[in-house]
Design a protein around this motif. Structure first.
Motif, PDB file in Angstrom:
ATOM      1  N   ASN A 163      45.351  26.766  45.392  1.00  0.00           N
ATOM      2  CA  ASN A 163      43.979  27.013  44.932  1.00  0.00           C
ATOM      3  C   ASN A 163      43.644  28.500  44.945  1.00  0.00           C
ATOM      4  N   VAL A 164      44.045  29.200  46.006  1.00  0.00           N
ATOM      5  CA  VAL A 164      43.789  30.648  46.080  1.00  0.00           C
ATOM      6  C   VAL A 164      44.476  31.363  44.920  1.00  0.00           C
ATOM      7  N   LEU A 165      45.750  31.045  44.713  1.00  0.00           N
ATOM      8  CA  LEU A 165      46.508  31.736  43.670  1.00  0.00           C
ATOM      9  C   LEU A 165      45.997  31.399  42.276  1.00  0.00           C
ATOM     10  N   ASP A 166      45.563  30.163  42.086  1.00  0.00           N
ATOM     11  CA  ASP A 166      45.059  29.778  40.765  1.00  0.00           C
ATOM     12  C   ASP A 166      43.743  30.483  40.445  1.00  0.00           C
ATOM     13  N   VAL A 167      42.865  30.580  41.433  1.00  0.00           N
ATOM     14  CA  VAL A 167      41.593  31.288  41.210  1.00  0.00           C
ATOM     15  C   VAL A 167      41.858  32.779  40.971  1.00  0.00           C
ATOM     16  N   ALA A 168      42.757  33.359  41.759  1.00  0.00           N
ATOM     17  CA  ALA A 168      43.093  34.780  41.558  1.00  0.00           C
ATOM     18  C   ALA A 168      43.640  35.003  40.150  1.00  0.00           C
ATOM     19  N   ILE A 201      43.472  38.750  39.005  1.00  0.00           N
ATOM     20  CA  ILE A 201      43.768  39.580  40.175  1.00  0.00           C
ATOM     21  C   ILE A 201      45.217  39.295  40.562  1.00  0.00           C
ATOM     22  N   PRO A 202      46.138  40.230  40.338  1.00  0.00           N
ATOM     23  CA  PRO A 202      47.538  39.986  40.717  1.00  0.00           C
ATOM     24  C   PRO A 202      47.659  39.726  42.220  1.00  0.00           C
ATOM     25  N   HIS A 250      36.708  50.196  38.434  1.00  0.00           N
ATOM     26  CA  HIS A 250      37.382  51.489  38.300  1.00  0.00           C
ATOM     27  C   HIS A 250      38.674  51.538  39.120  1.00  0.00           C
ATOM     28  N   ALA A 251      39.186  50.355  39.479  1.00  0.00           N
ATOM     29  CA  ALA A 251      40.412  50.299  40.285  1.00  0.00           C
ATOM     30  C   ALA A 251      41.343  49.217  39.741  1.00  0.00           C
ATOM     31  N   ASP A 252      42.623  49.350  40.092  1.00  0.00           N
ATOM     32  CA  ASP A 252      43.617  48.309  39.845  1.00  0.00           C
ATOM     33  C   ASP A 252      43.567  47.392  41.065  1.00  0.00           C
ATOM     34  N   ASN A 253      42.781  46.316  40.976  1.00  0.00           N
ATOM     35  CA  ASN A 253      42.519  45.435  42.106  1.00  0.00           C
ATOM     36  C   ASN A 253      43.658  44.442  42.301  1.00  0.00           C
ATOM     37  N   ASP A 266      37.386  34.360  48.298  1.00  0.00           N
ATOM     38  CA  ASP A 266      36.858  34.786  46.999  1.00  0.00           C
ATOM     39  C   ASP A 266      35.588  35.618  47.168  1.00  0.00           C
ATOM     40  N   ALA A 267      34.661  35.119  47.972  1.00  0.00           N
ATOM     41  CA  ALA A 267      33.403  35.841  48.170  1.00  0.00           C
ATOM     42  C   ALA A 267      33.648  37.192  48.837  1.00  0.00           C
ATOM     43  N   GLU A 268      34.555  37.213  49.827  1.00  0.00           N
ATOM     44  CA  GLU A 268      34.786  38.465  50.561  1.00  0.00           C
ATOM     45  C   GLU A 268      35.531  39.490  49.715  1.00  0.00           C
ATOM     46  N   VAL A 269      36.496  39.007  48.928  1.00  0.00           N
ATOM     47  CA  VAL A 269      37.276  39.925  48.103  1.00  0.00           C
ATOM     48  C   VAL A 269      36.448  40.413  46.915  1.00  0.00           C
ATOM     49  N   SER A 270      35.692  39.510  46.300  1.00  0.00           N
ATOM     50  CA  SER A 270      34.953  39.859  45.081  1.00  0.00           C
ATOM     51  C   SER A 270      34.031  41.052  45.280  1.00  0.00           C
TER      52      SER A 270
END
Length: 199
Positions: free
Chosen positions: A100-105, A110-111, A71-74, A61-65
């Motif tokens: 947990n990863v998918l639920d937070v996304a 974030i698709p 301005h992008a389709d993340n 989460d921290a690294e992706v955020s």
């Protein structure tokens, strides 16, 4: 996809990084090359060799955020490797980590797209088959696309040849090409809102 350029954050281990590929492309580079987009595609591979799903869950989460853009389709690609087996993680723990990863996304809108672990060392076959099926079930319950790498590659001659020549059970050119093909043919373009032409 709207007019916004696609930005893909890919979290995973040495397989996401393409370790062992003499061309240095891995499956990620091959998939990116076969993903024509109206605007230039941004692919950010955030790989940690030997990472378990627990480790990935703690950092993604921290690294992706910090790499997302208004301005992008993340988008998020979760590329799960084989380290849960070596680390002795239970199937329940691996399932929970991915959930947990998918639920937070999902909460962050974030698709997500999940790539499962491919076959590796022969003595891990049974456990990897179970792990792949369990992770696929977690993704399916959340209506997230899941690429089953294990089933098609477990008896594939080219894949087995790559495994036989690598002490670390890493794919070579042929193996990463097979992984890329599976990603491209498991709803990749549909997930990105792109036409399937030319795959």
């Amino acid at each position: 996809m709207g007019e916004l350029p696609l930005r893909l954050a890919i979290v995973g281990d040495e397989l996401a990084a393409g370790t062992g590929d003499p061309k240095g492309l891995g499956w990620v580079g091959r998939v990116a090359a076969r993903t024509p987009t109206p605007e230039p595609l941004t692919v950010l591979t955030l790989a940690v060799p030997g990472e378990t799903s627990t480790d990935l869950g703690a950092r993604w989460d921290a690294e992706v955020s910090r790499r997302l853009s208004p301005h992008a389709d993340n988008r998020l690609v979760v590329a799960l490797g084989r380290s849960d087996i070596a680390a002795g993680l239970s199937l329940a723990r691996s399932r929970l980590n991915l959930a947990n990863v998918l639920d937070v996304a999902d909460q962050r809108r974030i698709p997500a797209f999940v790539v499962g672990p491919p076959p590796g060392a022969p003595h891990e076959d049974d456990r990897l088959r179970e792990l792949s099926a369990a992770l696929g079930d977690v993704a399916s319950r959340r209506r997230v696309p899941y690429v089953d790498m294990y089933s098609p590659l477990a008896t594939h001659d080219q894949w087995l040849a790559d495994m036989a020549t690598s002490p670390q059970h890493l794919p070579g050119q042929a193996g990463y090409g097979l992984m890329a093909w599976l990603v491209l043919h498991t709803g990749w373009h549909t997930w990105l809102g792109l036409p399937d032409d030319g795959v």
